[in-house]
Structure formats: structure tokens, C-alpha cells
Design an enzyme around this catalytic site. Sequence first.
Site, PDB file in Angstrom:
ATOM      1  CD  GLU A   1       8.869  14.956 -22.688  1.00  0.00           C
ATOM      2  OE1 GLU A   1       8.307  16.046 -22.456  1.00  0.00           O
ATOM      3  OE2 GLU A   1       8.236  13.880 -22.795  1.00  0.00           O
TER       4      GLU A   1
ATOM      5  NE  ARG B   1       2.013  17.096 -13.902  1.00  0.00           N
ATOM      6  CZ  ARG B   1       2.569  16.285 -13.022  1.00  0.00           C
ATOM      7  NH1 ARG B   1       2.194  16.349 -11.754  1.00  0.00           N
ATOM      8  NH2 ARG B   1       3.493  15.415 -13.378  1.00  0.00           N
TER       9      ARG B   1
ATOM     10  CD  GLU C   1      -2.224  16.305 -16.832  1.00  0.00           C
ATOM     11  OE1 GLU C   1      -1.011  16.077 -16.680  1.00  0.00           O
ATOM     12  OE2 GLU C   1      -2.939  15.740 -17.660  1.00  0.00           O
TER      13      GLU C   1
ATOM     14  CE  LYS D   1       0.945  13.844 -15.425  1.00  0.00           C
ATOM     15  NZ  LYS D   1       0.806  14.291 -16.831  1.00  0.00           N
TER      16      LYS D   1
ATOM     17  CG  HIS E   1       7.605   9.570 -24.418  1.00  0.00           C
ATOM     18  ND1 HIS E   1       6.257   9.774 -24.647  1.00  0.00           N
ATOM     19  CD2 HIS E   1       8.007  10.601 -23.622  1.00  0.00           C
ATOM     20  CE1 HIS E   1       5.853  10.862 -24.004  1.00  0.00           C
ATOM     21  NE2 HIS E   1       6.900  11.390 -23.384  1.00  0.00           N
TER      22      HIS E   1
ATOM     23  NE  ARG F   1      -4.262  -1.781   1.484  1.00  0.00           N
ATOM     24  CZ  ARG F   1      -4.419  -2.846   2.253  1.00  0.00           C
ATOM     25  NH1 ARG F   1      -3.707  -2.973   3.336  1.00  0.00           N
ATOM     26  NH2 ARG F   1      -5.302  -3.751   1.952  1.00  0.00           N
TER      27      ARG F   1
ATOM     28  CE  LYS G   1       6.954  17.311 -14.898  1.00  0.00           C
ATOM     29  NZ  LYS G   1       7.002  15.984 -15.420  1.00  0.00           N
TER      30      LYS G   1
ATOM     31  CG  HIS H   1       0.825   9.564 -24.926  1.00  0.00           C
ATOM     32  ND1 HIS H   1       0.222  10.051 -23.792  1.00  0.00           N
ATOM     33  CD2 HIS H   1       2.157   9.643 -24.679  1.00  0.00           C
ATOM     34  CE1 HIS H   1       1.147  10.393 -22.901  1.00  0.00           C
ATOM     35  NE2 HIS H   1       2.324  10.157 -23.426  1.00  0.00           N
TER      36      HIS H   1
ATOM     37  CG  HIS I   1       3.193  14.593 -24.122  1.00  0.00           C
ATOM     38  ND1 HIS I   1       4.027  15.628 -24.470  1.00  0.00           N
ATOM     39  CD2 HIS I   1       3.906  13.780 -23.307  1.00  0.00           C
ATOM     40  CE1 HIS I   1       5.202  15.453 -23.865  1.00  0.00           C
ATOM     41  NE2 HIS I   1       5.150  14.338 -23.158  1.00  0.00           N
TER      42      HIS I   1
ATOM     43  CG  ASN J   1      -0.204  16.454 -20.848  1.00  0.00           C
ATOM     44  OD1 ASN J   1       0.773  15.863 -20.397  1.00  0.00           O
ATOM     45  ND2 ASN J   1      -1.349  16.532 -20.198  1.00  0.00           N
TER      46      ASN J   1
END
Length: 363
Positions: free
Chosen positions: A185, A239, A235, A143, A262, A121, A225, A250, A246, A243
Site C-alpha cells: 500500500e 479517490r 469516491e 471506508k 490483501h 444506528r 491519502k 480483490h 486493487h 485503488n
Amino acid sequence: MAAQEEDRDLIVNTDLTYPVCIGDDTRPAVLSFLQHRAQPYVVLCDANPNVVALARDIRGGKDCLGVLAFTLGESRKRLSTVERVHEALLAAGADRGTLIVGVGGGVASDLFGFAAATYMRGVPYVHVATTLVAMVDAAVGGKTGVDLRKGKNLCGLFADPVAVFANTGSLETLPYRLLREGLAEVLKTAIIEGDEFFDAIEALSPHPFWRWPWLEIVAQAIKVKTMIVADDRKEAGMRELLNLGHTFAHALETASNYRVSHGVGVALGLRAAGLLALRTGRFSEEAHLRVLATMALLGMPLRTRVRAGAAFAAMASDKKRRNGTLRFVLPVAIGDVEYGVTVPDRMVKSVLAQLTRSPEATG
Ligand code: GLY
């Protein structure tokens, strides 16, 4: 960007709840951090020999329960690998009082971060980033997750690390192909930030990579960032700016079954976002060509063989959709980016088709 002549370790003062330490050789800083925590830890690393060597160097003292290496890569960023990591942690004697130290690039950061956040957990996590993608993007911001067959990062959670170390010395042995992927990036961040950052990347673009001031570039990208993430950790709004490119990236990655990496996807996505912004009257031709010229000098791919129809179909599983509608992040100017933009499907399809053709002339 000021040169760091003497002290090559710097802690970026982020507004985040955890420190980000950037240095040519962060091993002493990592060891000192671990010593202060005085807690048993397990080092998880990518099986790349350079990464394993770095990981072994942070196996200091009796607190280290082991160094466990895993063969990674986007095609292995799956729940089945997380299960293997969990089983290995259990076998190494990790319990709820154990700290996990991940060493590696973007896939390592996403996957080990997720494994730590879900092991018993949740146990605390530190990442030591060894690729440019991980330093400027994946390792910072909390993330974590893995891919599902239908798309990228569809299973995951936000889980902040307790510290991040960006080991810029690792960039010396990073293949140029992977440096370029990280630069996609960096360029994304520079388009968002504009000002001196974009000018600096543009000015550096004709120079060989070994002459680049990587420590300063990584520090600047992380600053931009973390400023955005500090205001919108999960997000819910701005935020989304991060992307940029992106949604296309993706889709191209998924449609190509991850033959498009990527970083390559992000480069193609930046061209696509520029084209979509041009067509919707947001972006000037001059600014678009300036971005493309920089990308061309950096040796980034500007066209792909992925079929437009397959990429569009892959967008159906994009997690940035809201109520079935795709949302794009589009540049308005260098230094001004808009998120949450909806556009007609036919425009998206036509931009995807254009990615298979030669780039716009950059003069
Ligand atoms: N990679 C984009 C973000 O961290 O939000």
C-alpha cells in the site's frame, strides 16, 4: 523525509474533519483524547496478544465499559462477526452515548468501524492502528465494511472516525510478512505521489526493515491519502486513484478464497496494472521495471498460482464496475496515475495469465 528526533508524536494536519495522530507510542495521546471526551467507551480489539496488551493499556478509569477481543482475519470479515460484536457491545452496556475504540489492523478497522456505524444506528468511532496496512490505508478515510461470499467489501458504508491513532511502535513486533503487505500500500501511494516519496522508498528498499524510518514513512503516506480523500470523501472521482492495483488484488483474493492476502494481492495488482498500462501504451518499460525492481528488493511476490480464469470471473462482482464495465486505475508515469480506464477483456485475461509466469527481467 525529516527525522523526528525529539517529539515522536505528530498530528498530521489533514484536511479531514478528524485528527490523525502518529507516534511510536500513542497510548498517552489516546488516553488524553478519551479523558477530554469524558464519555463511556468500549475497547474492541483483535485477539492477537500484542494487540490485546495495547488495548488493555487504554482501559483508563471508570469510563471504560470493557475490553472485548475478537479473533479476526479476512475470512472472519463477515456480517456474522459484526452481529457477534453488536451482541457483545449490548452485553457490555454500550448505548447511543458510548464511544467505540477499535484496536488492530486493516480487518479490525473495516469491521469495527462498520460495527460502530451500525450499532444503534451509529455511535462514534476511534481507531488505533497496529499494522502498516491499517496505518497507511484502512484506518484513514472512513471506508468501513465486510466481505460477502462473492467478493471483498461488498457490504459497507462510508463512516468517518472521530480520530485515528497510528501506533508505529507496533511495527516492531509485526512479522515481516505483514510489514511487506503494508508496504504494497505504501508503494502504491508512492507511485501515485511520485517525486521524493517514490525515490525514498526505492532508496530504502535494499535496507533491512529495522533501519527504516517508519514514523516518517507512515506520516508521508497518510498525508498523500488524506489530501486525496479530503477532495473526494465518497469516491465519486479522484479517490479512485487509491485503488491502483486493487481491481486485480480483490479478484485474486476472492478467487483464492482469501489464501492470497490483501497485501499480496495489492503487490500482484501493482505488477498487473503496470503490465496493462504498458500494453495500452501508457507506461514506459523503464518505469515499469523500476517499480518491479523495488518490489523484488522488498521481497514482494510477483507471481501467483491463482488461475487467470477464476480471477477474471471474480472481477464480475467488483464494486468499481459501472454499467457492467470494469474500470482500472493505471500508471502513466511514476507520479501520474489515471483512473476510470476501460480496456478490452482479452487484455485483462492475458495480463492475469502473465501473473502466473516469471516477472519481466529487471536487468
Ligand atoms: N483503500 C482505498 C481507499 O481508502 O480509498
